[in-house]
Design a protein around this motif. Sequence first.
Motif, PDB file in Angstrom:
ATOM      1  N   ALA B  12       0.847  -1.207   0.000  1.00 28.62           N
ATOM      2  CA  ALA B  12       0.000   0.000   0.000  1.00 28.62           C
ATOM      3  C   ALA B  12       0.876   1.248   0.000  1.00 28.62           C
ATOM      4  N   ILE B  42      -8.411   7.510 -16.336  1.00 30.79           N
ATOM      5  CA  ILE B  42      -8.992   6.205 -15.966  1.00 30.79           C
ATOM      6  C   ILE B  42      -8.497   5.771 -14.591  1.00 30.79           C
ATOM      7  N   PHE B  43      -7.195   6.014 -14.335  1.00 28.73           N
ATOM      8  CA  PHE B  43      -6.612   5.591 -13.050  1.00 28.73           C
ATOM      9  C   PHE B  43      -7.240   6.367 -11.890  1.00 28.73           C
ATOM     10  N   LEU B  45     -10.189   7.740 -11.807  1.00 27.67           N
ATOM     11  CA  LEU B  45     -11.558   7.210 -11.634  1.00 27.67           C
ATOM     12  C   LEU B  45     -11.501   5.900 -10.839  1.00 27.67           C
ATOM     13  N   GLY B  46     -10.556   5.037 -11.187  1.00 31.08           N
ATOM     14  CA  GLY B  46     -10.421   3.753 -10.496  1.00 31.08           C
ATOM     15  C   GLY B  46     -10.116   3.923  -9.020  1.00 31.08           C
ATOM     16  N   VAL B  47      -9.236   4.856  -8.693  1.00 29.95           N
ATOM     17  CA  VAL B  47      -8.872   5.107  -7.292  1.00 29.95           C
ATOM     18  C   VAL B  47     -10.075   5.674  -6.530  1.00 29.95           C
ATOM     19  N   LEU B  49     -13.130   4.925  -7.178  1.00 32.31           N
ATOM     20  CA  LEU B  49     -14.003   3.763  -6.932  1.00 32.31           C
ATOM     21  C   LEU B  49     -13.473   2.934  -5.759  1.00 32.31           C
ATOM     22  N   TRP B  50     -12.133   2.767  -5.708  1.00 34.71           N
ATOM     23  CA  TRP B  50     -11.545   2.026  -4.565  1.00 34.71           C
ATOM     24  C   TRP B  50     -11.836   2.766  -3.253  1.00 34.71           C
ATOM     25  N   GLY B  52     -14.471   4.640  -2.632  1.00 34.48           N
ATOM     26  CA  GLY B  52     -15.886   4.344  -2.339  1.00 34.48           C
ATOM     27  C   GLY B  52     -16.040   2.945  -1.774  1.00 34.48           C
ATOM     28  N   TYR B  53     -15.309   2.018  -2.364  1.00 36.19           N
ATOM     29  CA  TYR B  53     -15.336   0.610  -1.920  1.00 36.19           C
ATOM     30  C   TYR B  53     -14.894   0.504  -0.464  1.00 36.19           C
ATOM     31  N   VAL B  56     -17.585   2.015   1.924  1.00 36.65           N
ATOM     32  CA  VAL B  56     -18.722   1.110   2.126  1.00 36.65           C
ATOM     33  C   VAL B  56     -18.327  -0.027   3.086  1.00 36.65           C
ATOM     34  N   LEU B  57     -17.086  -0.527   2.921  1.00 34.92           N
ATOM     35  CA  LEU B  57     -16.617  -1.614   3.786  1.00 34.92           C
ATOM     36  C   LEU B  57     -16.106  -1.088   5.130  1.00 34.92           C
TER      37      LEU B  57
END
Lengths: 94, 94
Positions: B12, B42-43, B45-47, B49-50, B52-53, B56-57
């Motif tokens: 990490a 794109i990267f 956006l992906g980060v 989303l991570w 947000g993930y 939520v967790l």
Amino acid sequence: MHSITLIGLAAAFCTTAAFVPQVLRILRTGNVDGISLSMYSIFTLGVLLWLGYGIVLRDLPMILANLVTLILAAAVLGLTLRTRLRVRNRAVAA
Amino acid sequence: MHSITLIGLAAAFCTTAAFVPQVLRILRTGNVDGISLSMYSIFTLGVLLWLGYGIVLRDLPMILANLVTLILAAAVLGLTLRTRLRVRNRAVAA
């Protein structure tokens, strides 16, 4: 499929596929001027560690995503290194 | 602390801190030629989303790592975009 799983899959796809346009741009333009070798060295090491982490946890999605990212990040690292060495050798030869 | 946790923390750290040298290189040289805007769009956006993930967790390490990566990746994206627009405006004005 839970929405949270979808978010995770979309996140993994984006942070993996994102490196494809960078590899294509280097192959198309041959230009690596702005790219940081330190970044890709540290990032590639980090992805290698994530791959090891996934293998130990036997987490297949994590293994697959990081295997693809490792190949792409190592490609950017290798292409950048090769291009920089060529430019330097030409300068020395001139 | 389990060795697997150490591998995860090291992974990490690397995949987060790796973007610092890229931001510093752009600030130092002002050169973004080889950098792919599609990759960082794109990267980033992906980060996001991570992030947000992780929220939520309720996974604090995932939230913190992706928050830092988001800031750094967005900085590279913003600096690259700004530099490209400046170069283009100068070309138009000339």
